[in-house]
Design a protein around this motif. Structure first.
Motif, PDB file in Angstrom:
ATOM      1  N   GLU A 110      35.846  34.144  39.355  1.00 45.91           N
ATOM      2  CA  GLU A 110      36.489  35.452  39.241  1.00 45.91           C
ATOM      3  C   GLU A 110      37.885  35.342  39.808  1.00 45.91           C
ATOM      4  OE1 GLU A 110      34.125  38.388  41.221  1.00 45.91           O
ATOM      5  OE2 GLU A 110      32.377  38.012  39.954  1.00 45.91           O
ATOM      6  N   GLY A 111      38.830  36.005  39.157  1.00 46.34           N
ATOM      7  CA  GLY A 111      40.187  35.921  39.661  1.00 46.34           C
ATOM      8  C   GLY A 111      41.060  37.073  39.222  1.00 46.34           C
ATOM      9  N   GLY A 128      41.688  33.217  42.819  1.00 48.69           N
ATOM     10  CA  GLY A 128      40.319  33.436  42.402  1.00 48.69           C
ATOM     11  C   GLY A 128      39.342  32.750  43.318  1.00 48.69           C
TER      12      GLY A 128
END
Length: 170
Positions: A110-111, A128
């Motif tokens: 995730e970022g 991220g």
């Protein structure tokens, strides 16, 4: 425990709006995937306009290109599905969210990304985390995936700078 990743692109040759438009351009994305996407790479979908964009990509890493410790977990290589969602804040700022998952594994990346003015040009900054929910081996897998993702993001940054400079990319 999630592992951090970060990347950046800085250019004096483009303003933020033009850098954003390049990053979501279909020809640019297809070229980047041809050069860096690995086996079975594909541009799954792309919707983009002045207000924002959503891009879905698929990357592949063959088993031979994986670190030894990961090959036993993925003897056929891995497939990474990645979705980038961009939103225009104003002419000088675009914010993005990226989510990537390793197919068949409990690994998630995730970022956040930001395109903004920088000096006379623009920059894209990204941060991220890599999270692996794999009993006993999660920390090791996170470290290995974070290292590979960092290499990919650095290569993508170089590719972007090559495109901006008009250098050959194929």
């Amino acid at each position: 425990m999630a592992r951090p990743i970060q990347f950046s692109v800085r250019t004096d040759d483009l303003k933020p709006e033009k850098l954003y438009l390049l990053l979501v351009d279909e020809e640019y994305l297809a070229g980047r995937l041809r050069r860096l996407g690995g086996p079975n790479a594909a541009l799954i979908s792309r919707q983009a306009d002045d207000a924002g964009a959503t891009v879905q990509l698929r990357h592949g890493i063959s088993a031979g290109d994986l670190p030894k410790a990961v090959r036993s977990l993925a003897p056929n290589g891995i497939v990474i599905d990645r979705t980038e969602t961009w939103t225009r804040v104003d002419d000088q700022r675009y914010e993005g969210v990226v989510i990537a998952e390793v197919e068949g594994a409990r690994v998630r990346i995730e970022g956040r990304m930001l395109v903004e003015a920088h000096g006379i040009g623009a920059q894209m900054l990204g941060t991220g985390t890599v999270t692996a929910r794999i009993p006993l081996m999660g920390g090791m897998v996170e470290g290995l995936v974070a290292e590979e993702v960092s290499k990919l993001l650095n290569a993508e940054s170089r590719f972007t700078l090559d495109v901006i400079a008009g250098r050959p990319t194929d």
